[in-house]
Design a protein around this motif. Structure first.
Motif, PDB file in Angstrom:
ATOM      1  N   TYR A  58       0.856  -1.182   0.000  1.00 35.45           N
ATOM      2  CA  TYR A  58       0.000   0.000   0.000  1.00 35.45           C
ATOM      3  C   TYR A  58       0.895   1.235   0.000  1.00 35.45           C
ATOM      4  CZ  TYR A  58      -4.502  -2.227   0.635  1.00 35.45           C
ATOM      5  OH  TYR A  58      -5.647  -2.937   0.437  1.00 35.45           O
ATOM      6  N   ILE A  60       0.152   4.244   0.982  1.00 35.31           N
ATOM      7  CA  ILE A  60      -0.063   5.100   2.152  1.00 35.31           C
ATOM      8  C   ILE A  60      -0.699   4.244   3.231  1.00 35.31           C
ATOM      9  CG2 ILE A  60      -0.362   7.344   1.009  1.00 35.31           C
ATOM     10  CD1 ILE A  60      -3.488   6.463   1.257  1.00 35.31           C
ATOM     11  N   GLU A  63      -6.025   4.445   7.211  1.00 39.04           N
ATOM     12  CA  GLU A  63      -6.356   4.777   8.590  1.00 39.04           C
ATOM     13  C   GLU A  63      -7.476   3.919   9.149  1.00 39.04           C
ATOM     14  OE1 GLU A  63      -7.253   8.842   7.947  1.00 39.04           O
ATOM     15  OE2 GLU A  63      -5.236   9.121   7.143  1.00 39.04           O
ATOM     16  N   HIS A 146      -9.610   8.821  -3.646  1.00 38.66           N
ATOM     17  CA  HIS A 146      -8.176   9.071  -3.407  1.00 38.66           C
ATOM     18  C   HIS A 146      -7.684  10.268  -4.209  1.00 38.66           C
ATOM     19  CE1 HIS A 146      -6.997   5.780  -0.821  1.00 38.66           C
ATOM     20  NE2 HIS A 146      -7.774   4.984  -1.520  1.00 38.66           N
ATOM     21  N   TRP A 147      -8.187  10.388  -5.438  1.00 39.99           N
ATOM     22  CA  TRP A 147      -7.699  11.423  -6.338  1.00 39.99           C
ATOM     23  C   TRP A 147      -8.212  12.806  -5.940  1.00 39.99           C
ATOM     24  CZ3 TRP A 147      -9.862  12.503 -11.852  1.00 39.99           C
ATOM     25  CH2 TRP A 147      -9.005  13.386 -12.526  1.00 39.99           C
ATOM     26  N   ARG A 150      -8.841  12.688  -0.992  1.00 41.47           N
ATOM     27  CA  ARG A 150      -7.629  12.485  -0.180  1.00 41.47           C
ATOM     28  C   ARG A 150      -6.373  13.099  -0.820  1.00 41.47           C
ATOM     29  NH1 ARG A 150      -7.687   7.893   3.439  1.00 41.47           N
ATOM     30  NH2 ARG A 150      -5.505   8.391   3.737  1.00 41.47           N
ATOM     31  N   LYS A 151      -6.370  13.178  -2.131  1.00 40.84           N
ATOM     32  CA  LYS A 151      -5.205  13.724  -2.884  1.00 40.84           C
ATOM     33  C   LYS A 151      -3.896  13.122  -2.368  1.00 40.84           C
ATOM     34  CE  LYS A 151      -7.151  18.289  -4.017  1.00 40.84           C
ATOM     35  NZ  LYS A 151      -8.514  18.316  -3.641  1.00 40.84           N
ATOM     36  N   ASP A 152      -3.861  11.773  -2.265  1.00 44.05           N
ATOM     37  CA  ASP A 152      -2.736  11.119  -1.606  1.00 44.05           C
ATOM     38  C   ASP A 152      -1.796  10.381  -2.565  1.00 44.05           C
ATOM     39  OD1 ASP A 152      -4.372   9.069  -2.372  1.00 44.05           O
ATOM     40  OD2 ASP A 152      -5.014   8.561  -0.351  1.00 44.05           O
ATOM     41  N   GLY A 153      -1.984  10.572  -3.871  1.00 42.58           N
ATOM     42  CA  GLY A 153      -1.042   9.985  -4.827  1.00 42.58           C
ATOM     43  C   GLY A 153      -1.366   8.549  -5.231  1.00 42.58           C
ATOM     44  N   VAL A 154      -2.462   7.989  -4.709  1.00 37.99           N
ATOM     45  CA  VAL A 154      -2.788   6.593  -5.055  1.00 37.99           C
ATOM     46  C   VAL A 154      -3.146   6.485  -6.544  1.00 37.99           C
ATOM     47  CG1 VAL A 154      -4.497   4.758  -4.706  1.00 37.99           C
ATOM     48  CG2 VAL A 154      -3.394   5.820  -2.748  1.00 37.99           C
ATOM     49  N   ARG A 157      -0.087   6.591  -8.775  1.00 36.56           N
ATOM     50  CA  ARG A 157       0.635   5.318  -8.774  1.00 36.56           C
ATOM     51  C   ARG A 157       0.175   4.396  -9.899  1.00 36.56           C
ATOM     52  NH1 ARG A 157       2.227   1.218  -4.368  1.00 36.56           N
ATOM     53  NH2 ARG A 157       0.220   0.239  -4.519  1.00 36.56           N
ATOM     54  N   ARG A 166       8.075   7.269  -7.107  1.00 33.27           N
ATOM     55  CA  ARG A 166       6.860   7.030  -6.335  1.00 33.27           C
ATOM     56  C   ARG A 166       6.497   5.550  -6.304  1.00 33.27           C
ATOM     57  NH1 ARG A 166       2.933  12.059  -7.338  1.00 33.27           N
ATOM     58  NH2 ARG A 166       2.721  12.448  -5.126  1.00 33.27           N
TER      59      ARG A 166
END
Ligand code: HEM
Length: 167
Positions: A58, A60, A63, A146-147, A150-154, A157, A166
């Motif tokens: 994963y 990230i 949570e 996510h996009w 969360r804007k977390d780069g998933v 990827r 990355r």
């Protein structure tokens, strides 16, 4: 696959001939079966690769436990669905006495004709189609979450344009 399959399933062979004519109808059936057989082969390659190389970690930390359970359940069910769907399509077609087209070839049916079994298998093929649509909606919603939220780069990827660092 879902769009062409649903069109053929809703109209039936005769209905499709009325709407599209015999040539296009035949092409749609051949395309659908060929795509399904290809997809089955790709899933086999994917499963072998996954068994051999494992899967990426994963990117990230997740949570919430519920999120992880949902994510793993959707992925697992997508694997099962994308194997079961072409297998059911193949079995339904073969037991119905119809050809298993693969491009210009006809593959061996691997099952004898059985009209009532074919009807049940086609029904399961259709029901599983709805389940796959539900899974796709969940899968795409997860990606968009996510996009955009969360804007977390998933999502990055998964992109072919991702930066190598990355992973
Ligand atoms: C992942 C692969 C596949 C997907 C997602 C898929 C999806 C679908 C869907 C949603 C339908 C409509 C069902 C209905 O409404 O009754 C359908 C119909 C059909 N599928 Fe597939 N299918 C796949 C693979 C295959 C394969 C491998 C074959 C045969 C070799 C096949 C043969 C058929 C046939 C002949 C119909 C039309 C049935 C009719 O005329 O009523 N499918 N498919």
């Amino acid at each position: 696959m879902l769009a062409v399959g649903s069109t053929l399933g809703t109209l039936g062979f005769e209905g499709a001939v009325d709407v599209f004519g015999p040539g296009v109808t035949n092409t749609l059936y051949v395309l659908h079966k060929t795509g399904g057989v290809l997809l089955l082969g790709l899933m086999a390659v994917r499963i072998v690769a996954r068994l051999k190389y494992g899967r990426p970690h994963y990117a990230i930390p997740i949570e919430h436990r519920a999120q992880r359970v949902l994510s793993e359940a959707v992925h697992g069910l997508l694997y099962i669905g994308l194997i079961a769907m072409p297998v059911l399509g193949w079995a339904a077609t073969a037991t119905g006495g119809y050809p298993i087209n693969f491009f210009q070839w006809v593959l061996p049916p691997l099952m004898g004709e059985n009209e009532s079994l074919s009807a049940v298998l086609f029904q399961l093929h259709g029901l599983l189609g709805w389940a796959l649509i539900g899974l796709l909606i969940l899968h795409i919603s997860g990606g968009l979450y996510h996009w955009l939220i969360r804007k977390d780069g998933v999502m990055t990827r998964m992109s072919l344009l991702r930066s190598p660092r990355r992973g």
